[in-house]
Write an enzyme that holds these catalytic residues in place. Structure first.
Site, short mmCIF file in Angstrom:
data_model
loop_
_atom_site.label_atom_id
_atom_site.label_comp_id
_atom_site.label_asym_id
_atom_site.label_seq_id
_atom_site.Cartn_x
_atom_site.Cartn_y
_atom_site.Cartn_z
N SER A 64 0.84 -1.21 0.00
CA SER A 64 0.00 0.00 0.00
C SER A 64 0.86 1.25 0.00
O SER A 64 0.61 2.20 -0.75
CB SER A 64 -0.91 0.00 1.22
OG SER A 64 -1.75 -1.14 1.21
N TYR A 117 -12.72 -3.82 -4.22
CA TYR A 117 -13.85 -3.26 -4.97
C TYR A 117 -15.10 -4.09 -4.71
O TYR A 117 -15.97 -3.66 -3.98
CB TYR A 117 -13.58 -3.13 -6.48
CG TYR A 117 -14.70 -2.39 -7.19
CD1 TYR A 117 -14.84 -1.01 -7.04
CD2 TYR A 117 -15.62 -3.06 -7.98
CE1 TYR A 117 -15.87 -0.32 -7.67
CE2 TYR A 117 -16.66 -2.38 -8.61
CZ TYR A 117 -16.79 -1.02 -8.46
OH TYR A 117 -17.80 -0.33 -9.06
N TYR A 144 -2.20 -10.78 2.42
CA TYR A 144 -2.18 -9.40 2.94
C TYR A 144 -3.61 -9.09 3.34
O TYR A 144 -4.47 -8.85 2.49
CB TYR A 144 -1.67 -8.46 1.84
CG TYR A 144 -1.49 -7.01 2.24
CD1 TYR A 144 -1.77 -6.54 3.51
CD2 TYR A 144 -1.02 -6.10 1.30
CE1 TYR A 144 -1.59 -5.21 3.84
CE2 TYR A 144 -0.83 -4.76 1.61
CZ TYR A 144 -1.12 -4.32 2.89
OH TYR A 144 -0.94 -3.00 3.20
#
Length: 317
Positions: free
Chosen positions: A50, A113, A139
């Site tokens: 990220s 999403y 993750y």
């Protein structure tokens, strides 16, 4: 036969991707940061997480970063590459590319999403594990993906695929990581559970976890590395002292959202020669944010961050 033998442990910084203003990879700056982190005695490097801005990147740029990073590190420490995408096929393609360029393992966030069912997530990881001959770490970041990877799901996948070897558990609740450790490691002692949130490191180690993948370790590695080394040496007083500093320095995350701009600014203040540009929609840190950042760094560490700490007036230079 799937490859499973690589062990990851300790402090593995999620390396920011150093970029020029036009979004091109700053190879010199990237190399400077890699060298600095390796010299700081980290135990590995994680690219395209990220904090590495993978979510704003094209597949081509992700591949370029992966290839440069593995080549530049050149075996000095283990290299993990983030390859997660919303789609199974693209995740497999990026993972196979990571293997081709020499990565030691891949870190795969669950699809974001759409909020997938647990069965769909299970099948997603099954297909990846069957096609990618590399150690795989999950993750788990439910705050951003909208879906949590439960300890039971992780255990069921680890039971089926020996190349599923660990997880970065980025969750607010330390109880979640505790359950991940007790549930999965009770059957697979070598399974590696890393904390994602910086200030969970000491708790992770006390519970038998593998360590942490904390973003503050990219600009203040002496804190996380120091905690890990002190804990392993049984110097718990030192570990607690450093933990208190680490718990304070994470205030930098509140300066912006997302916060990779202030992290890059912190790295630059530390004296590492990098560009601090970010990929849109993230913008570079403002002067006001940098001033607040300087104050936080001054209050939480004795290390000099690119300006004279002996005189507080210099904070305003």
């Amino acid at each position: 036969m799937m490859e499973t033998g690589k062990q990851f442990y300790g402090i593995i910084p999620p390396v920011p991707t150093i970029l020029f203003k036009e979004g091109k990879l700053d190879r010199k700056g990237m190399g400077n940061l890699i060298d600095y982190l390796i010299e700081s005695n980290v135990n590995g490097l994680f690219f395209l997480g990220s904090g590495g801005e993978f979510s704003q990147m094209s597949a081509e740029l992700r591949k370029e970063v992966a290839e440069f990073a593995t080549s530049y590190v050149n075996g000095r420490v283990p290299v993990l590459i983030g390859t997660g995408t919303p789609g199974t096929n693209e995740t497999i393609a990026l993972s196979l590319h990571a293997k081709k360029v020499g990565a030691d393992g891949v870190v795969i966030v669950n699809p974001y999403y759409f909020k997938l069912t647990e069965e769909s997530i299970f099948q997603h990881y099954c297909e990846i594990a069957e096609n990618v001959d590399l150690p795989i770490l999950f993750y788990n970041y439910p705050e951003l993906t909208g879906v949590d990877l439960s300890p039971e799901l992780v255990l069921s996948l680890a039971e089926r695929y020996p190349n599923i070897v660990g997880i970065k558990d980025t969750v607010v609740s330390v109880g979640h990581t505790r359950e991940m450790i007790t549930t999965v490691k009770s059957k697979f002692p070598d399974f590696m559970v890393f904390s994602g949130y910086d200030d969970h490191l000491l708790n992770n180690l006390a519970l038998g976890g593998a360590g942490s993948i904390p973003l503050t370790s990219t600009f203040a590695p002496e804190l996380s590395v120091g905690i890990y080394q002190a804990f392993k040496q049984g110097n718990y007083g030192k570990a607690i002292e450093l933990h208190q500093k680490l718990a304070s320095i994470i205030r930098v995350y509140k300066l912006d959202s997302p916060f990779m701009n202030v992290v890059k600014a912190a790295i630059h203040l530390k004296g590492v020669d990098i560009s601090t540009e970010c990929l849109a929609p993230v913008r570079s840190a403002t002067n006001a944010q940098i001033e607040e950042l300087k104050k936080i760094l001054f209050e939480t560490t004795e290390v000099k961050y690119g300006f004279n700490y002996s005189n507080k007036e210099d904070l305003n230079d």
